[in-house]
Design an enzyme around this catalytic site. Structure first.
Site, short mmCIF file in Angstrom:
data_model
loop_
_atom_site.label_atom_id
_atom_site.label_comp_id
_atom_site.label_asym_id
_atom_site.label_seq_id
_atom_site.Cartn_x
_atom_site.Cartn_y
_atom_site.Cartn_z
N HIS A 162 -36.38 131.32 14.08
CA HIS A 162 -35.92 131.78 12.75
C HIS A 162 -36.30 133.24 12.47
O HIS A 162 -35.79 133.83 11.52
CB HIS A 162 -36.52 130.92 11.63
CG HIS A 162 -36.15 129.48 11.70
ND1 HIS A 162 -34.83 129.05 11.71
CD2 HIS A 162 -36.91 128.36 11.78
CE1 HIS A 162 -34.81 127.72 11.78
NE2 HIS A 162 -36.05 127.28 11.84
N ASP A 196 -33.52 122.62 18.95
CA ASP A 196 -34.36 122.35 17.78
C ASP A 196 -33.47 121.74 16.68
O ASP A 196 -32.27 122.01 16.64
CB ASP A 196 -34.97 123.68 17.30
CG ASP A 196 -36.06 123.51 16.27
OD1 ASP A 196 -37.24 123.56 16.64
OD2 ASP A 196 -35.72 123.34 15.07
N HIS A 247 -33.37 122.48 13.71
CA HIS A 247 -32.95 123.55 12.79
C HIS A 247 -32.11 124.59 13.53
O HIS A 247 -32.36 124.85 14.72
CB HIS A 247 -34.18 124.24 12.19
CG HIS A 247 -35.11 123.31 11.48
ND1 HIS A 247 -36.27 122.83 12.06
CD2 HIS A 247 -35.03 122.75 10.26
CE1 HIS A 247 -36.88 122.01 11.21
NE2 HIS A 247 -36.14 121.94 10.11
N ASP A 250 -38.32 118.45 17.17
CA ASP A 250 -38.06 117.93 15.82
C ASP A 250 -36.67 117.30 15.69
O ASP A 250 -36.29 116.85 14.61
CB ASP A 250 -38.29 119.01 14.75
CG ASP A 250 -37.70 120.35 15.08
OD1 ASP A 250 -36.96 120.45 16.08
OD2 ASP A 250 -37.96 121.32 14.34
#
Ligand SMILES: [Zn+2]
Length: 303
Positions: free
Chosen positions: A129, A161, A163, A247
């Protein structure tokens, strides 16, 4: 090979999900597995910090200086500087983050020398990120991809991931040398990663987003994963870098996808089957049991 340092434990906030216990859990699990601990005995390498100019190939000087300035702040367990509402910085963060970026660059150097054996970079803080917060400080995989372009023509970044890696995507949005491909929960943090985001200018068509609804299971995920491998093969990269987030697992405490251990094993086998230089870079993953167990399984298949 594995690149890891105990120094990655220095950046820590015990009540935050992205804390040092994540890496401790992985290292403990590797040691506990007798087959694996034997296999990796001489395979753990200590990283070197990334050079400032390499970090500046991805991040602007103001951002770099802001992170560096936290070296001299007085921090304790109650006093953190927050980059955004989720991202803490301590007086040790800069040292850790520079080392994490250097570790992934070193991963690229290692697979360049020995293209057959993949490298696992067990790093913290995560990066995909950055510079937009989200627990991340420097964008480790983007810095390493820039470094890889000194040796290679084409780099493929596969982000699994849960995200979307908005920082990585943005870094290479105009590039046709670095293909960014992400499978992620959507809509979800950080809000980006729709199918319409495909790159721009010369980079148009070199970003591929696969948004997934909450609860997506192995079957659907792996079918779409196969389609990303077709895209990868068409692009024919010289090296593959994987933003490895644990995750996306069904038992993760933050993510909402429903992958099992089997999905991670299948993806590992498929990636090994490409017979390309391969670097796994740890991103998210907040269930300590899942982190230790799945990474062990992946390493047993790979090393
Ligand atoms: Zn994540």
């Amino acid at each position: 090979m594995i690149i890891y340092s105990d120094k990655f434990l220095l950046h820590d906030k015990p009540d935050h999900p992205e804390n040092k216990q994540r890496l401790i859990a992985i290292i403990d699990a590797l040691k506990k597995d007798s087959d694996l601990s034997h296999k990796i005995k001489n395979k753990i390498k200590e990283p070197k910090p990334a050079k400032e100019e390499h970090i500046l190939a991805v991040h602007d000087k103001d951002y770099f200086n802001l992170i560096k300035s936290t070296k001299s702040m007085r921090s304790n367990t109650k006093n953190f500087f927050m980059l955004d509402q989720d991202t803490y910085l301590t007086d040790k963060t800069y040292e850790c983050a520079v080392l994490a970026a250097g570790a992934v660059e070193q991963g690229v150097d290692l697979v360049y020398k020995d293209r057959k054996e993949p490298v696992f970079c067990l790093v913290r803080p995560p990066g995909h990120h950055a510079p937009y917060g989200g627990f991340c400080i420097f964008n480790n995989i983007a810095i390493a991809a820039m470094h890889a372009l000194k040796k290679y023509e084409k780099v493929f970044i596969l982000d699994i991931d849960v995200h979307h890696g908005n920082g990585t995507q943005n870094t290479f949005y105009q590039s046709n040398k670095v293909f960014y491909c992400s499978l992620h929960q959507y809509p979800f943090y950080p809000g980006t990663g729709s199918t319409e985001e495909v790159g721009t200018g010369p980079g148009k068509g070199y970003t591929l987003n696969i948004p997934l609804s909450a609860g997506t299971d192995d079957e659907t995920y792996l079918r779409l994963f196969q389609s990303t491998l077709s895209t990868l093969k068409k692009f024919n990269p010289d090296v593959v870098l994987v933003s490895l987030g644990l995750d996306s697992h069904k038992d993760d405490t933050l993510g909402g996808l429903a992958l099992t251990d089997q999905a991670y094993k299948k993806m590992t086998k498929d990636l090994l089957g490409l017979e390309k230089p391969l670097v796994f870079v740890l991103e998210g993953g907040y269930n300590l049991d899942v982190l230790g167990r799945v990474i062990s399984k992946m390493m047993l298949l790979s090393l």
